[in-house]
Design an enzyme around this catalytic site. Structure first.
Site, PDB file in Angstrom:
ATOM      1  CG  PHE A 209      -1.835   1.237   1.228  1.00 58.19           C
ATOM      2  CD1 PHE A 209      -3.075   1.166   0.633  1.00 58.19           C
ATOM      3  CD2 PHE A 209      -1.452   2.436   1.810  1.00 58.19           C
ATOM      4  CE1 PHE A 209      -3.928   2.268   0.612  1.00 58.19           C
ATOM      5  CE2 PHE A 209      -2.289   3.539   1.794  1.00 58.19           C
ATOM      6  CZ  PHE A 209      -3.528   3.452   1.188  1.00 58.19           C
ATOM      7  CG  ASP A 318       5.586   3.917   1.736  1.00 56.17           C
ATOM      8  OD1 ASP A 318       5.599   4.736   2.675  1.00 56.17           O
ATOM      9  OD2 ASP A 318       4.538   3.537   1.182  1.00 56.17           O
ATOM     10  CE  LYS A 349      -0.511   6.164   7.666  1.00 55.95           C
ATOM     11  NZ  LYS A 349      -1.891   6.533   7.967  1.00 55.95           N
ATOM     12  CB  THR A 373       0.016  25.794  -4.495  1.00 52.38           C
ATOM     13  OG1 THR A 373      -0.470  25.908  -5.831  1.00 52.38           O
ATOM     14  CG2 THR A 373      -0.145  27.128  -3.771  1.00 52.38           C
TER      15      THR A 373
END
Length: 491
Positions: A209, A318, A349, A373
């Site tokens: 994931f 990751d 997280k 941005t």
């Protein structure tokens, strides 16, 4: 003996305390134990879910929280239920609820301008931006990493790390040659054609994931519902080791399984390269989290690193869910003992904002190639500074290892007592999990435990996962195990 007496006392109190050990803890404020007034979800949560569903999708809402009253390891909901939270906003609260250091920081006058005038941090960075990066994110950078780019969330951290990795791959392939507006690459890129948009791919693992945004969905393979109806890239998917537990009883089988997976990684890279869908990057979680808390050994990851390095493929680790101390290391991949660091390490997280670390040679050479941005959030960056200092001042990674040892020992004891309900207890730090025999059994246990005052989360098809804050201590782990034992006895 004292702990056992506390347990007996709490069981006599039963419904009032949720079979909790009664301990005082400064970070938890006045809360000493769970206190349940209704079932989960309670009537007020149900009422608010119904109101919410009139204007936006409310199917994911578990409880409506009273964040003003929540404190430390304890989550309070709108029905007045006080729960020991070992899920902590899907693994994203490093210091629990309403930590004093966080509250002090957000109340300071000098931090209000970041709220009043949100900065576009790449084009109009705040005056203290460089200092904040140096005092926060770069003080805890993974070994071998000297650069960092901030983002908003885990999905966009992984998405942009993948982009940067493929840029790195193509820059190497071109021999670092500069491209101009008259080049064939520039002319074809606007129309999604090669060579400007080359046929590259990113290798990922079954059960992985990495997020739900468009690009990373092609590397996410944990639940079909995440991907349903969304076009996906034809990218290689390698098997991730399915280890047998206890590990010490299955050394030979697990070694063979990891070797099988590594062999397939090498084969897939060769196969895709032969098809001219060149593998430019590979992405992996140190522990597959949403996929069911699937682990692999340091030897597996060392082997993976060597394959990728030999084939010129960028290595993305990751650490969105495993990073920032939960595994008993600041970064879970530190436990692998790699000779050469990955090219990229992503985070979010518990760090409160997203982003990725990388070495200097992996930075895109042209401006605006990795850009949006906001490029993160100055207020969240300010909180990172507070969080890292608190982790160090209170030695929270060491205490997480201690709490994790207590938690995992307790889970293994439950496995011995309830072998038909609990299996494959595993973990690193407080990043723990166990499996149930079926989805229905897992869901029933999770529901029963919540109704006894411990908020826990599912993972994969049949796993129960634990994701407490870094302020979670051994006595919280003991309390948690007591509640689980009570719930398992009722199944």
């Amino acid at each position: 003996m004292a702990c056992r007496l506390a347990t007996m006392r709490c069981r006599l109190l039963g419904a009032t305390t949720g079979f909790s050990r009664v301990f005082s803890n400064g970070v938890d404020g006045s809360f000493k134990a769970p206190s349940m007034k209704t079932s989960i979800p309670g009537p007020k949560t149900k009422e608010l879910v119904a109101e919410m569903d009139k204007i936006t999708d409310a199917k994911m809402a578990a409880v409506f929280a009273d964040y003003d009253r929540s404190k430390g390891n304890y989550l309070v909901d709108v029905d007045g239920n006080v729960m020991l939270d070992v899920f902590c906003q899907i693994a994203s609260l490093p210091l629990g609820y309403n930590h004093d250091a966080i509250l002090e920081a957000v109340s300071k006058k000098e931090n209000l301008s970041g709220l009043a005038s949100r900065a576009s941090m790449s084009v109009f960075p705040p005056k203290d931006f460089v200092q904040k990066l140096k005092s926060s994110l770069l003080t805890c950078a993974p070994p071998g990493m000297s650069q960092v780019t901030t983002m908003m969330c885990g999905s966009c951290a992984n998405e942009n790390a993948m982009k940067a990795a493929l840029m790195w791959y193509m820059d190497n392939k071109r021999g670092h040659a500069d491209l101009g507006p008259d080049s064939e690459e520039f002319k074809t890129a606007l129309y999604n054609k090669p060579p400007g948009c080359p046929n590259l791919s990113v290798l990922s693992f079954d059960g992985a994931f990495h997020g739900r945004t468009f690009g990373v969905l092609s590397t996410t393979h944990s639940k079909p519902i995440h991907k349903l109806d969304i076009p996906a890239f034809d990218w290689p998917i390698a098997p991730f080791p399915q280890l047998k537990y206890p590990l010490e009883d299955h050394v030979t089988e697990n070694k063979a399984e990891e070797e099988r997976c590594l062999q397939r990684v090498a084969e897939l890279i060769d196969e895709y390269n032969a098809r001219e869908k060149f593998v430019g990057a590979a992405i992996v979680e140190p522990i597959q989290s949403e996929g069911g808390d699937n682990h692999a050994s340091p030897e597996f990851f060392k082997g993976l690193r060597k394959i990728l390095q030999d084939k010129g493929v960028a290595f993305i680790v990751d650490e969105v869910q495993t990073g920032v101390g939960a595994t008993g290391h600041m970064w879970a991949h530190e436990s692998w003992g790699l000779d050469n660091p990955p090219e990229f390490v992503t985070f979010s997280k518990k760090m409160q904002l997203g982003g990725f670390y990388y070495s200097e040679g992996c930075r895109p050479r042209q401006a605006y190639r990795i850009f949006n941005t906001w490029m993160g959030d100055p207020i969240r960056l300010m909180l990172v500074d507070v969080i890292i200092k608190e982790i160090r001042a209170k030695n929270l990674i060491k205490s997480t290892r201690e709490a994790g040892n207590t938690l995992l020992t307790g889970l293994k004891n439950l496995e011995a007592k309830f072998p038909s309900l609990v299996s494959n207890a595993r973990g690193s730090g407080t990043f723990c999990a166990f499996d149930c025999p079926t989805i229905a059994t897992r869901d029933a246990i999770v529901s029963a435990v919540k109704n006894k005052g411990v908020f826990v989360g599912p993972a994969g098809d049949v796993a129960v996962r634990f994701r407490p804050a870094l302020i979670f201590q051994p006595h919280h782990a003991e309390l948690c195990i007591d509640v689980f034992e009570s719930a398992l006895k009722e199944q």
